[in-house]
Write an enzyme that holds these catalytic residues in place. Sequence first.
Site, short mmCIF file in Angstrom:
data_model
loop_
_atom_site.label_atom_id
_atom_site.label_comp_id
_atom_site.label_asym_id
_atom_site.label_seq_id
_atom_site.Cartn_x
_atom_site.Cartn_y
_atom_site.Cartn_z
N SER A 149 0.85 -1.20 0.00
CA SER A 149 0.00 0.00 0.00
C SER A 149 0.89 1.25 0.00
O SER A 149 1.68 1.43 -0.93
CB SER A 149 -0.95 -0.06 1.20
OG SER A 149 -1.99 0.87 1.07
N ASP A 153 -10.10 -5.59 -3.06
CA ASP A 153 -9.46 -4.56 -2.23
C ASP A 153 -10.35 -3.32 -2.21
O ASP A 153 -10.66 -2.75 -3.26
CB ASP A 153 -8.10 -4.25 -2.85
CG ASP A 153 -7.24 -3.34 -2.00
OD1 ASP A 153 -7.79 -2.39 -1.39
OD2 ASP A 153 -6.02 -3.57 -1.96
N HIS A 192 -7.36 -6.02 1.09
CA HIS A 192 -6.18 -5.19 1.35
C HIS A 192 -5.40 -5.65 2.61
O HIS A 192 -4.44 -5.02 3.00
CB HIS A 192 -6.63 -3.74 1.54
CG HIS A 192 -5.56 -2.71 1.34
ND1 HIS A 192 -4.97 -2.48 0.13
CD2 HIS A 192 -4.97 -1.83 2.19
CE1 HIS A 192 -4.07 -1.50 0.22
NE2 HIS A 192 -4.04 -1.09 1.48
#
Lengths: 278, 278
Positions: free
Chosen positions: A146, A222, A255
């Site tokens: 991320s 995600d 995620h």
Amino acid sequence: MTRIEQHASFGGRQEVWQHASAALACPMRFAVYLPPAAVRGEPCPVLYWLSGLTCTEQNFIAKAGAQAHAARYGLILVAPDTSPRGEAVADDPAYDLGQGAGFYLNATQAPWAAHYRMQDYVADELPALVEQHFPALPVRAIAGHSMGGHGALVTALRHPGRYRSVSAFSPIVAPGQVPWGQKAFAAYLGQDPDAWAQWDAVALLRAAPERLPILVDQGLDDEFLAGQLRPELLEAACREAGHPLTLRRQAGYDHSYYFIASFIGDHIAHHAAALKAD
Amino acid sequence: MTRIEQHASFGGRQEVWQHASAALACPMRFAVYLPPAAVRGEPCPVLYWLSGLTCTEQNFIAKAGAQAHAARYGLILVAPDTSPRGEAVADDPAYDLGQGAGFYLNATQAPWAAHYRMQDYVADELPALVEQHFPALPVRAIAGHSMGGHGALVTALRHPGRYRSVSAFSPIVAPGQVPWGQKAFAAYLGQDPDAWAQWDAVALLRAAPERLPILVDQGLDDEFLAGQLRPELLEAACREAGHPLTLRRQAGYDHSYYFIASFIGDHIAHHAAALKAD
């Protein structure tokens, strides 16, 4: 430098250290996994892992299950914190700015510029420290998740020759084009578009002097995929620049660290192949 | 029953559910890992995991790295919370009594008896629920850590024929002889030595009607080894009773999930061999 945690793990040792960072002008913690080979004193290559928003040095070492793979391949894993920390360090109540959200850049704007020099920390100070204090070869790879995927891509692109390989999970690939990055860049860098372009993987790719193959895994469930991550922008930039990219879209994955744990073995194998090559 | 978390994991799904427990008279959460085979609808055997003091249903699923192995062998993993929870449930400020410290027994003393019936929950209510709502065979194994290692041993010993296999990391093997167990048993069971013996693995082993082989891993750098765990008492009891035991003393390992993660693959292989046998 003080060791504050030590745990046996897969025949090696998971450690956490604290030190006074010169780049960040504050005490910092980082995690080091020493595989069995390093515990025996054999010099090993190093994979640096950069974590995402809100994380510390703890998340990756507790949740990713990376040690099993690092033990097998003989890689040292190093996971720094995600920003400078402490009462003297500027902060913001939001989770996506300030402490826990350093974005792996060198800030130029007040009040951030005094401490937020994470790029100098992860690219220079931390490797020097690791290579001095542990049986670490100056043979490096970098990966992240991320915000840390952004950090890994940008750090590799800004330092040709310094890393043998780079990979990311669910990276922010074009911070200048998404809300998380726009907010952080406006605060840390001001409004100069040229300054933003120096910390944006998609922008840096166009003129990259090194074409290090990029491995990216992205979950298709995600929650941040369409709004913040936009891997199609990386795909297009790599295509235009002729930059090698393996982008794997993983159906059903989100995620979380459950996603990372599921594919970290592939990433460590990818890095091991590059790090162990002559 | 309400699903409150769902994450893809190693081709399967890590889920967390909440339901109203009849045995405990409060809402309870439990984690379920469904391997790819179960996601495809194939009935799979189930390994129950009981966690240690202060844990919830989260610790094992986030930190043990068990999903990789359960996916490979086609086992469902079920991890309940460690006690009843909520404002209506009796508690104690100490970490080793009350909420987070149910000791997997049925309490008989006030104020605990109203809710603390974890044995009924883990041995009866939870398996019935799991076998009703998931593609779960009535083919069960049980394992746990520390207080949960005690729970796994005692639950298997009290229910001959109900589990195919049992294992533990760093278990409390003789709660009646160590401070954690003495404190909890006095509160939950009162002072009757016969009541204590019904929840003490070393005591139960002597007359066990079933000789299920026990696998135990114990770290030799575990801070609780000499004071609370005392595996030598289990070793002696198994020797006297002729009960099969594999006790592995692991040099350098502590009481943490880094220890569990390092050897959970061996435990899951042990359970898979028993669960998949005809």
